[in-house]
Write a protein that holds these residues in place. Structure first.
Motif, PDB file in Angstrom:
ATOM      1  N   ALA A  93      43.187  24.395 -62.214  1.00  0.00           N
ATOM      2  CA  ALA A  93      44.313  25.144 -61.919  1.00  0.00           C
ATOM      3  C   ALA A  93      44.459  26.074 -60.972  1.00  0.00           C
ATOM      4  O   ALA A  93      45.405  26.479 -60.446  1.00  0.00           O
ATOM      5  CB  ALA A  93      44.569  25.925 -63.416  1.00  0.00           C
ATOM      6  N   ALA A  94      43.316  26.514 -60.505  1.00  0.00           N
ATOM      7  CA  ALA A  94      43.336  27.704 -59.389  1.00  0.00           C
ATOM      8  C   ALA A  94      43.940  27.025 -58.170  1.00  0.00           C
ATOM      9  O   ALA A  94      43.796  25.695 -57.923  1.00  0.00           O
ATOM     10  CB  ALA A  94      41.962  28.031 -59.043  1.00  0.00           C
ATOM     11  N   PRO A  95      44.740  28.052 -57.534  1.00  0.00           N
ATOM     12  CA  PRO A  95      45.029  27.378 -56.124  1.00  0.00           C
ATOM     13  C   PRO A  95      44.015  27.047 -55.097  1.00  0.00           C
ATOM     14  O   PRO A  95      42.763  27.503 -55.311  1.00  0.00           O
ATOM     15  CB  PRO A  95      45.997  28.479 -55.691  1.00  0.00           C
ATOM     16  N   ALA A  96      44.231  26.197 -54.063  1.00  0.00           N
ATOM     17  CA  ALA A  96      43.370  25.653 -53.221  1.00  0.00           C
ATOM     18  C   ALA A  96      42.586  26.919 -52.578  1.00  0.00           C
ATOM     19  O   ALA A  96      41.436  26.579 -51.810  1.00  0.00           O
ATOM     20  CB  ALA A  96      43.988  24.708 -52.181  1.00  0.00           C
ATOM     21  N   ASP A  97      43.275  28.223 -52.219  1.00  0.00           N
ATOM     22  CA  ASP A  97      42.668  28.873 -51.375  1.00  0.00           C
ATOM     23  C   ASP A  97      41.860  29.875 -52.243  1.00  0.00           C
ATOM     24  O   ASP A  97      41.455  31.100 -51.815  1.00  0.00           O
ATOM     25  CB  ASP A  97      43.658  29.703 -50.736  1.00  0.00           C
ATOM     26  N   TRP A  98      41.934  29.662 -53.473  1.00  0.00           N
ATOM     27  CA  TRP A  98      40.830  30.591 -54.472  1.00  0.00           C
ATOM     28  C   TRP A  98      39.616  29.845 -54.497  1.00  0.00           C
ATOM     29  O   TRP A  98      39.638  28.544 -54.732  1.00  0.00           O
ATOM     30  CB  TRP A  98      41.551  30.608 -55.729  1.00  0.00           C
ATOM     31  N   ARG A  99      38.605  30.454 -54.854  1.00  0.00           N
ATOM     32  CA  ARG A  99      37.138  30.023 -55.219  1.00  0.00           C
ATOM     33  C   ARG A  99      37.027  30.525 -56.652  1.00  0.00           C
ATOM     34  O   ARG A  99      36.941  31.400 -56.981  1.00  0.00           O
ATOM     35  CB  ARG A  99      36.158  30.613 -54.232  1.00  0.00           C
ATOM     36  N   VAL A 100      36.619  29.315 -57.257  1.00  0.00           N
ATOM     37  CA  VAL A 100      36.119  29.455 -58.658  1.00  0.00           C
ATOM     38  C   VAL A 100      34.677  28.968 -58.906  1.00  0.00           C
ATOM     39  O   VAL A 100      34.432  28.038 -58.780  1.00  0.00           O
ATOM     40  CB  VAL A 100      37.114  28.733 -59.738  1.00  0.00           C
ATOM     41  N   ILE A 101      33.941  29.997 -59.579  1.00  0.00           N
ATOM     42  CA  ILE A 101      32.352  29.645 -59.777  1.00  0.00           C
ATOM     43  C   ILE A 101      32.113  29.946 -60.948  1.00  0.00           C
ATOM     44  O   ILE A 101      32.540  30.848 -61.667  1.00  0.00           O
ATOM     45  CB  ILE A 101      31.640  30.653 -58.746  1.00  0.00           C
ATOM     46  N   ALA A 102      31.312  28.694 -61.515  1.00  0.00           N
ATOM     47  CA  ALA A 102      31.058  28.863 -63.163  1.00  0.00           C
ATOM     48  C   ALA A 102      29.513  28.523 -63.161  1.00  0.00           C
ATOM     49  O   ALA A 102      29.297  27.193 -63.357  1.00  0.00           O
ATOM     50  CB  ALA A 102      31.982  28.149 -63.967  1.00  0.00           C
ATOM     51  N   PRO A 103      28.712  29.436 -63.363  1.00  0.00           N
ATOM     52  CA  PRO A 103      27.305  28.953 -63.484  1.00  0.00           C
ATOM     53  C   PRO A 103      26.869  28.702 -64.598  1.00  0.00           C
ATOM     54  O   PRO A 103      27.351  29.136 -65.536  1.00  0.00           O
ATOM     55  CB  PRO A 103      26.594  30.261 -62.842  1.00  0.00           C
ATOM     56  N   ASP A 104      25.882  27.861 -64.797  1.00  0.00           N
ATOM     57  CA  ASP A 104      25.203  27.849 -66.098  1.00  0.00           C
ATOM     58  C   ASP A 104      23.996  28.839 -66.146  1.00  0.00           C
ATOM     59  O   ASP A 104      23.178  28.923 -65.371  1.00  0.00           O
ATOM     60  CB  ASP A 104      24.477  26.362 -66.397  1.00  0.00           C
ATOM     61  N   HIS A 105      23.827  29.631 -67.263  1.00  0.00           N
ATOM     62  CA  HIS A 105      22.749  30.534 -67.310  1.00  0.00           C
ATOM     63  C   HIS A 105      21.431  29.790 -67.193  1.00  0.00           C
ATOM     64  O   HIS A 105      21.311  28.564 -67.702  1.00  0.00           O
ATOM     65  CB  HIS A 105      22.688  31.505 -68.725  1.00  0.00           C
ATOM     66  N   LEU A 106      20.306  30.290 -66.860  1.00  0.00           N
ATOM     67  CA  LEU A 106      19.082  29.793 -67.120  1.00  0.00           C
ATOM     68  C   LEU A 106      18.889  29.513 -68.511  1.00  0.00           C
ATOM     69  O   LEU A 106      18.865  30.166 -69.317  1.00  0.00           O
ATOM     70  CB  LEU A 106      17.995  30.703 -66.377  1.00  0.00           C
ATOM     71  N   GLY A 107      18.316  28.163 -68.546  1.00  0.00           N
ATOM     72  CA  GLY A 107      17.927  27.719 -69.914  1.00  0.00           C
ATOM     73  C   GLY A 107      19.110  27.097 -70.714  1.00  0.00           C
ATOM     74  O   GLY A 107      18.914  26.718 -71.529  1.00  0.00           O
ATOM     75  N   MET A 108      20.341  27.205 -69.987  1.00  0.00           N
ATOM     76  CA  MET A 108      21.413  26.786 -70.762  1.00  0.00           C
ATOM     77  C   MET A 108      22.131  25.401 -69.745  1.00  0.00           C
ATOM     78  O   MET A 108      21.843  25.474 -68.547  1.00  0.00           O
ATOM     79  CB  MET A 108      22.616  27.965 -70.788  1.00  0.00           C
ATOM     80  N   GLY A 109      23.042  24.768 -70.291  1.00  0.00           N
ATOM     81  CA  GLY A 109      23.744  23.801 -69.442  1.00  0.00           C
ATOM     82  C   GLY A 109      22.852  22.863 -68.647  1.00  0.00           C
ATOM     83  O   GLY A 109      21.869  22.517 -69.291  1.00  0.00           O
ATOM     84  N   PHE A 110      23.156  22.792 -67.485  1.00  0.00           N
ATOM     85  CA  PHE A 110      22.171  22.060 -66.665  1.00  0.00           C
ATOM     86  C   PHE A 110      21.346  22.691 -65.709  1.00  0.00           C
ATOM     87  O   PHE A 110      20.807  22.115 -64.735  1.00  0.00           O
ATOM     88  CB  PHE A 110      22.954  20.876 -65.951  1.00  0.00           C
TER      89      PHE A 110
END
Length: 895
Positions: free
Chosen positions: A75-92
């Motif tokens: 949903a974020a506009p193209a000039d925005w940066r969205v960063i979503a990390p996985d915590h260590l030990g979590m996700g990938f």
């Protein structure tokens, strides 16, 4: 088997996840390099010279992963940066060989953003245990921090509550191992909290990184790191971060799912205490995973960041300038002006009818003023402070009248939720209102427990000691009224125009009930408009059979009588009960009657039981007001026998703005004639005419486009169908905990977006054609339902619809079935006694209805018969077209 596992990219094909967002980021640290999996909308653009307008740093909780934020990346506009990390030990992300505690999690996020080259402005977005981690990062990066968004989280455990039971259970060592690590119970249970259930593919995507015992090690460790005990190793870090939150001087947005069994209202209240200027929006049907239960949250975050962070605009919840209004707008009226004028008056102020009409209860103006002052002083002594919210669970009565004005006199604000919402709806409304105290009768106190209503409890009357203990009553009115009124603050201070006066809940007829906030300024403007618009004086006497006005008598200076009926169930009012109330003032009968349309129908149906005394009293009524839903002219004409001197008016408005327009019976008759004259031509007068705007009120239209979407601009041109907007000094201040709704209406400051669809005609009259949510979006263009319903109703009433008999008002609904933009027109007629298996109307009925509605953009697809159309709980009059449409879709599908 070792728990160590390298980072990897998620597989392709996960619902809603763009593979291009995924990247692996190697980050140096004191225990060696660690590799994180990160979703990054800016991935591949690092070498470009441009910088993002803003960066959203999204932090997930336990046991989810960055997949939670996929909609925000999209949903974020193209000039925005969205960063979503996985915590260590979590996700990938990489699985390290040991557990990590809160302080290390904050360090990890700090080093990761440094490796990614993150600079300001940054808005943190967090959920669950990610909330406190994001706050830790925010404190370290105050110069880059531009805003905070928190969804269903807690940053501290309030001392007086034991903590979320699900987390406390999982804190037990064996339970933790069994549910969090050895089995996927905790992982699967988290995504099972949503109602309706999440799609299987989405639930599988959330569980995908946690296949296997070692893959779930961090899930169990995250739970164990929640510091309930004072000596927990992570407790100092938690206290330091949460204690510093009030010093974060940036905009904040709280998005909340009230159905969350993990984080409840106590945690939300704690967050609001630490971020007192935060905007709040409650998604009433959402649970713990708000980002899944309310996918529209992503658009809300984008709107909020745009308005509150990037443009530094004032919050949508702030009072909007009213703009210019007519010079004939009335002056403000203080809620105590009339009561002060009459505080030495021994005549009757309020009469409460009982089952025995010969034994009414009453209170004089002098007694009322004295009791209000004594009770207000007692409430102050019992802990009610300026700005406190006090919920009212008392039916209209003398006790409720005293309590209402006493709360205002003590400096508090009242919260009123209609019991027609049911225990579940009322409980959700009251818990979400962050109330501090509760005033209730026996029934209200008994209901407060199951509804989990918080706050100090005050009983309107004495109770036996065992009962009092069982319902946790702190004080009774008799005890409170022993206080000295001399201790009260100055009256002008507690009724300051900018102070909150009330939170009144809508009926919930078109979705979860919303709390409507009024300041004393809007309340005073409303009182003045009613007083001047209907020429009310202290010589009038009012029967208040309509709940919103059952308490306005003292503020208007008008003696009032409450009939022996449940005003929250208007259809229970009989003609005899109305006559008894009109006669309750003795030798000076009532001159004004407020009653809902449903109440008037019952009055009309029971008028044969009225005796001569009651009839004589009703003959003195000069003004009949009925609001809440359209009133058929036939009903008002038929009431002339019972109310021969009454001038009938049907004001139009809503909880957010009542009244807004007005029309009398003569005006209704003229409008009906005008509509009949144009029937079958251009349809320009389809709908219900609600008259002209009252003094100081403006009405405008946001025209609908071919897709049924309202335009951005408002017009006052005649015959432009669209969403109706209202501007006046008495419209609501804002919605309580509904930032998104307020934002949607903020396009035109000072105006209220009614949610109704209609038009203005060439004479300045307003015609309502339904609700926006009920507009049919057909391939040929939008169809508003009310006009089409009227044509079918009129033909049925006149015997021109073969195959149908037993007509009654409000027995036709026109609804759309199918996807938006391709909906088909379905007409549903309420015919009591029809069997559900025989829902389709006869062929001749269908042909007649199609001929009546031949000018619609698409032909009528079906005519169905329903045993009885559902109506709203408050007025017992408004058809629930959403429910009817669902029923029609199932019926046409063979259900």
């Amino acid at each position: 088997m070792t728990r160590v596992r390298p980072a990897s990219l998620p597989p392709a094909g996960l619902p809603g996840l763009e593979r291009a967002w995924s990247r692996l980021v190697r980050v140096p640290g004191p225990d060696g390099d660690r590799t994180f999996h990160v979703l990054d909308s800016w991935h591949g653009r690092e070498t470009e010279d441009e910088r993002p307008t803003v960066t959203l740093l999204c932090v997930h909780g336990n046991p989810t992963w960055s997949y939670l934020w996929r909609r925000l990346l999209a949903a974020a506009p193209a000039d925005w940066r969205v960063i979503a990390p996985d915590h260590l030990g979590m996700g990938f992300s990489e699985r390290p060989d040991r557990a990590r505690v809160l302080a290390e999690r904050v360090d990890d996020l700090d080093r990761l953003t440094a490796a990614l080259g993150v600079t300001g402005p940054v808005v943190t977005v967090a959920h669950d245990w990610g909330g406190i981690i994001s706050m830790g990062w925010a404190h370290r990066h105050r110069d880059e921090l531009a805003g905070l968004v928190l969804t269903n989280t807690a940053v501290h455990q309030p001392e007086h509550v034991p903590g979320p039971i699900l987390i406390r259970l999982a804190h037990q060592k064996m339970v933790n191992r069994l549910t969090c690590r050895w089995t996927p119970t905790f992982v699967r249970a988290t995504t099972a909290l949503s109602r309706p259930a999440l799609p299987r593919a989405v639930r599988s995507a959330f569980a995908l990184p946690y296949r296997g015992v070692d893959a779930r090690a961090a899930v169990a460790e995250f739970v164990a790191d929640v510091p309930f005990a004072a000596d927990h190793p992570s407790r100092p870090t938690l206290d330091e971060i949460s204690g510093a939150m009030p010093r974060l001087d940036v905009p904040a947005l709280l998005l909340w799912g009230p159905r969350d069994p993990v984080f409840g209202e106590v945690h939300l209240r704690d967050l609001l205490g630490r971020l007192p200027g935060a905007d709040l929006h409650r998604y009433e049907l959402a649970s713990h995973l708000l980002a899944e239960d309310a996918p529209e949250y992503a658009a809300a975050v984008v709107d909020w960041v745009t308005d509150r962070v990037l443009t530094a605009a004032p919050t949508a919840g702030a009072p909007a300038p009213a703009g210019p209004v007519s010079t004939s707008a009335p002056d403000l009226a203080g809620v105590f002006d009339a009561l002060d004028r009459r505080r030495a008056d021994p005549s009757v102020a309020v009469v409460q009818l009982t089952d025995d009409p010969e034994q009414p209860r009453s209170i004089s103006w002098a007694e009322l003023a004295a009791r209000v002052d004594r009770l207000a002083a007692g409430l102050r002594r019992a802990g009610v402070r300026d700005g406190d919210r006090v919920a009212m669970l008392v039916p209209p009565s003398i006790e409720l009248t005293v309590a209402l004005y006493a709360v205002w006199r003590a400096g508090g604000a009242v919260v009123v939720a209609d019991k027609g919402l049911g225990l579940r709806g009322m409980g959700r409304a009251l818990r979400g209102s962050r109330i501090d105290h509760l005033v209730a009768d026996v029934a209200g106190l008994a209901a407060a427990g199951p509804m989990r209503v918080p706050g100090t409890r005050f009983a309107v009357r004495d109770l036996p000691t065992p009962v009092r203990r069982a319902v946790r009553v702190a004080h009774t009115f008799a005890e409170l009224e022993t206080a000295d009124p001399a201790t009260l603050p100055d009256r002008r201070e507690v009724t300051d125009p900018d102070r909150e006066a009330a939170v009144l809940f809508t009926s919930g007829a078109t979705g979860p009930a919303k709390g409507v906030r009024y300041r004393h300024r809007q309340l005073g403007a409303q009182l003045a408009l009613i007083r001047d618009g209907y020429r009310l004086t202290e010589d009038d006497r009012m029967v208040a059979a309509f709940a919103p006005f059952a308490l306005y008598g003292p503020a208007l200076g008008v003696p009032s009588a409450v009939p022996a009926t449940d005003v929250t169930k208007p259809a229970t009012l009989t003609a005899a009960a109305l006559g008894d109330a009109a006669a309750a003032f003795g030798d000076r009968p009532a001159t004004v009657v407020f009653a809902s349309p449903a109440a008037l129908r019952t009055v009309l149906a029971t008028q044969s039981a009225v005796d001569s005394r009651q009839r004589q009293a009703l003959a003195s009524v000069r003004l009949l007001l009925s609001a809440g839903a359209p009133v058929p002219a036939s009903t008002l004409h038929a009431l002339r026998d019972l109310l021969p001197a009454a001038e009938a008016h049907t004001p139009y408005g809503m909880t957010e703005s009542l009244p807004a327009t007005d029309i009398d019976l003569a005006g209704i008759d003229r409008a009906t004639e005008d509509r009949a004259a144009l029937a079958g031509t251009d349809g320009s007068l389809d709908g219900v005419c609600v008259g002209r705007p009252l003094p100081g009120v403006e009405v405008a239209v946001a025209p609908l486009d071919p897709a049924g979407t309202p335009a951005a601009d408002l017009v006052t041109d005649p015959d432009r169908v669209g969403e109706l907007w209202i501007r006046a000094r008495h419209i609501r201040d804002r919605y309580d905990g509904r930032w998104v709704v307020d934002h949607a209406a903020a396009a035109h400051p000072g105006w209220h977006r009614t949610g109704d669809v209609g038009r203005l005609d060439g004479d300045g009259r307003v015609w309502v054609q339904g609700r926006m949510v009920h507009v049919l979006t057909t391939p040929g263009g939008p169809v508003t339902p009310v006009g089409a319903e009227q044509r079918v109703q009129d033909a049925w009433a006149e015997g021109r619809l073969p195959g149908l008999d037993r007509w009654s008002p409000g027995s036709v609904a026109v609804v759309g079935v199918g996807p938006a933009g391709t909906q088909q027109v379905v007409v549903v007629v309420g015919t009591p006694g029809v069997r559900r298996s025989g829902v389709r109307a006869d062929t001749e009925t269908v042909d007649a209805v199609r001929a009546l509605l031949a000018d619609l953009p698409v032909p009528v697809a079906a005519v169905l018969r329903h045993p009885g159309l559902p109506v709203d709980v408050r007025h017992n009059s408004k058809i629930d077209r959403v429910a009817v449409a669902g029923w029609a879709a199932r019926a046409l599908a063979g259900g």
